[in-house]
Scaffold this motif. Structure first.
Motif, PDB file in Angstrom:
ATOM      1  N   ALA A 118       0.832  -1.207   0.000  1.00 35.20           N
ATOM      2  CA  ALA A 118       0.000   0.000   0.000  1.00 35.20           C
ATOM      3  C   ALA A 118       0.867   1.258   0.000  1.00 35.20           C
ATOM      4  N   ILE A 119       1.904   1.273   0.837  1.00 35.55           N
ATOM      5  CA  ILE A 119       2.772   2.465   0.928  1.00 35.55           C
ATOM      6  C   ILE A 119       3.476   2.721  -0.399  1.00 35.55           C
ATOM      7  N   LYS A 120       4.124   1.669  -0.895  1.00 41.74           N
ATOM      8  CA  LYS A 120       4.864   1.817  -2.153  1.00 41.74           C
ATOM      9  C   LYS A 120       3.945   2.184  -3.310  1.00 41.74           C
ATOM     10  N   ALA A 163       0.964   3.674  -3.174  1.00 40.51           N
ATOM     11  CA  ALA A 163       0.434   5.038  -3.052  1.00 40.51           C
ATOM     12  C   ALA A 163       1.495   6.056  -3.453  1.00 40.51           C
TER      13      ALA A 163
END
Lengths: 123, 567
Positions: free
Chosen positions: B346-348, B350
């Protein structure tokens, strides 16, 4: 334009995948976060490709695929798993159980659409 | 004991002194008596011709009679004394014979050297008398017990006798344990002028005792242990744990064989393992089996005792809990893999989307900050992947798909995959490899991981404008792959630990280059799984070369392996 049925229980990944696929302009994305919801509505979606998470509450990705394959219109369309478990024997087991490809998590959102398109078009 | 020994010593030192003393005494009496007679008889014969009083005649008569009586009495005493001494001598000789039969006897003289050994000593030590006489007794003591000898001598010099255990070394090097008594032989000035050592060989007693202790320990060991007759597969011995596991008793197990074991595993598999021992090629076997719902690791050793036929010695170890722990650990690693990668996805994702403009063009400042976040998310993914890889290798859970192939193809692929990365650092990559195929049996994916790791490392630490050389050399049997850079090099002090986990040659500059500190550990582990070795040479300011080797192979070899698998 391909219609993709995406089942993923992590809502953040659901959103990122939707953005990444729609941003490419090649996909219409239909998503479910619960496997049972996906089974209930899949026939009506009539997708060109399935994109399934592996570890979900209630049903695993493999069990979900088996259920979706029971729907005649989905019995032969490409099925892609997205998983963090990508040891060769794990990938081999998924491919042997009817998966067309396995995409490793974390995936690159900027190449996701191209990868899925290539898988569909290679069949 | 001491009385007996004194008698023995008396017999050993027998020099006839007692007999001679008594004889001298008797002879003295006889001599005096004879002298009296010699004087008296002529005197008596001449008396009638002398004018002497009858009183003299009577006196001479009495003297002759007394001398004769004394002489007869002395001869009688002498005869009786001699008979007594002969009896004593006989008794002592019998005692010596009895002692010689059972005891190891040795004597030392006043110089402290051995001057006498009995037959039993010769038999027990393996030395001939001429080999040991004249030697110092410490010569006999095993190296580990030479200090005991010094203690014995101290005791004896103080006038005491010594009793205890001594460990001697035989002529053939074997050890004998003896129960020993050493008597001091002191002169009138209380100086040590000799010793008598009497020993009993208790080696066998000790061994038997140790054997009893061993059997008792085995019997109470928590791991099941059994002994099997290889001909009949009948059980010869079972300890308590084995009896408890099988449900048999001391009375019943003797009538049971391997086939009577309550296996969950197919007994044919067990028999197959045992057959390797019967073939005579192997003396030990190791396999796993399930018994009564438990998992066991089984070690079997074929032993051939000194007496009797061969035996199969079986040690079983209940590994049910260990396997469960291993499974939990494996599941944990797999779950960590999933749980860490899901938020990272999710972090990467986004960050990647924002940076790509999917949510509108970010401002230059925002882009700079997002770049930092994206780069560190990438780094975190690498760390997670590396940790998981290392754990998998350590647990033997990393799959290796070994296939015979041309190593050059993997090298080309690795160079292509890091080309963009090399461009970032302004570094060129040169490849020097044979024109002919370089055949090896390897996991293409894993060796690709090794090569991309080494080449990207070289890129990170190279000067812009410099080049990296990937060189392959081979003699057919062994292939050497070297990745050489012209970078800053590694301090000599850091080279020794460079393959350890989280080891990075120090310095802010190096840390700023990123990396997990796990890459070279993984490289080493993967290469070693291929039966190769990895080495590193570096000179600060000149550059670094990392070399690994792979064994050569051929397609024919792969065909043979495939055929063996399907057979």
């Amino acid at each position: 334009m391909y219609k993709i049925l995406h089942v993923e229980d992590d809502l953040d990944i659901v959103e990122i995948a939707k953005l990444a696929l729609e941003f490419s302009g090649d996909f219409e994305v239909v998503q479910f976060s619960l496997p049972h919801e996906a089974i209930r509505h899949a026939a009506g979606v009539n997708p060109d490709v399935l994109l399934l998470d592996m570890m979900m509450p209630g049903l695993s990705g493999e069990q979900l695929l088996a259920k979706l394959r029971e729907i005649p219109s989905l019995s032969k369309i490409p099925a892609i798993f997205m998983t963090a478990r990508t040891q060769p024997h794990e990938v081999a087991a998924l491919l042997a159980n009817g998966a067309s490809a396995v995409i490793e998590k974390p995936f690159d959102p900027m190449t996701l659409a191209d990868r899925i398109k290539a898988i569909i078009e290679s069949r | 004991m001491f009385q007996t020994l004194r008698n023995i010593a008396r017999s050993i030192y027998w020099d006839g002194a007692v007999e001679q003393k008594n004889l001298a005494k008797a002879v003295k009496v006889i001599w005096v008596s004879s002298a009296s007679l010699i004087v008296s008889v002529p005197a008596l014969l001449t008396l009638p011709y002398l004018d002497v009083s009858p009183l003299f005649n009577i006196g001479f008569g009495v003297l002759i009679t007394m001398s004769t009586a004394m002489m007869l009495r002395s001869l009688q005493l002498l005869a009786r004394n001699r008979a007594g001494e002969q009896q004593t001598r006989l008794t002592l000789q019998q005692e010596v014979a009895a002692l010689n039969q059972h005891a190891i006897v040795s004597l030392t003289d006043q110089t402290g050297h051995i001057c006498f050994v009995n037959q039993k000593f010769i038999e027990a030590t393996g030395y001939a008398a001429e080999e040991i006489i004249g030697k110092h007794p410490s010569y006999l003591y095993a190296d580990e017990t030479k200090q005991d000898f010094a203690k014995i001598i101290t005791t004896l010099k103080n006038g005491g006798n010594w009793e205890g255990e001594t460990v001697l070394r035989r002529r053939d090097g074997r050890i004998i344990i003896t129960q020993t008594t050493v008597l001091a032989h002191l002169n009138a000035a209380k100086e040590l002028i000799g010793t008598v050592a009497v020993r009993t060989d208790i080696t066998q007693v000790r061994l038997a005792s140790a054997e009893r202790d061993t059997v008792a320990s085995l019997h109470n060991l928590s791991d099941p242990i059994a002994m099997i007759d290889p001909d009949t597969l009948n059980f010869i011995y079972m300890n308590e744990a084995a009896l408890s596991l099988t449900g048999w008793t001391q009375e019943t197990f003797m009538f049971k064989s391997v086939s009577n074991l309550p296996f969950d595993t197919d007994p044919r598999d067990v028999r197959k393992e045992l057959r390797t021992l019967f073939s005579g090629k192997e003396h030990a076997a190791h396999f796993s089996l399930r018994l009564k719902g438990r998992d066991f690791s089984v070690d079997i050793q074929k032993i051939v005792p000194e007496f009797g036929g061969p035996r199969l010695f079986v040690i079983m170890r209940d590994v049910t809990d260990a396997l469960e722990l291993e499974r939990v650990k494996h599941d944990f690693i797999a779950n960590v893999s999933h749980e860490l990668r899901t938020p990272l996805t999710a972090i990467k994702g986004a960050l990647g989307l924002v940076l790509s403009g999917a949510a509108g063009e970010p401002s230059p400042k925002a882009r700079s900050l997002l770049d930092i976040a994206h780069r560190n998310a990438d780094r975190l993914v690498l760390i997670v992947n590396d940790i998981l890889d290392l754990e998998k290798i350590a647990a033997g859970k990393m799959d290796f798909s070994m296939v015979v192939g041309d190593l050059r193809e993997t090298i080309t692929e690795s160079v292509q995959s890091v080309q963009a990365y090399a461009d970032q650092f302004g570094v060129t990559i040169e490849v020097e490899q044979p024109d002919e195929p370089v055949m090896a049996r390897f996991d293409g994916g894993r060796i690709l991981q090794v090569l991309t790791n080494l080449i990207s490392n070289a890129c990170k630490f190279s000067m812009p404008g410099s080049s990296i050389k990937v060189q392959v050399t081979t003699d057919g049997a062994q292939h050497l792959v070297a990745v050489r850079d012209q970078g800053m090099g590694i301090p000599a002090t850091a080279i020794e630990t460079i393959f350890d986990r989280f080891s990075q040659a120090g310095g802010k500059d190096r840390r700023a280059k990123g990396g997990t500190g796990l890459g070279l550990s993984i490289v080493k582990a993967i290469v070693e799984k291929h039966g190769g070795q990895v080495s590193l040479e570096s000179t600060e300011g000149v550059g670094t070369t990392v070399t690994f080797n792979l064994r050569g192979a051929s397609y024919r070899f792969q065909e043979m392996l495939d055929a063996a698998k399907t057979a």
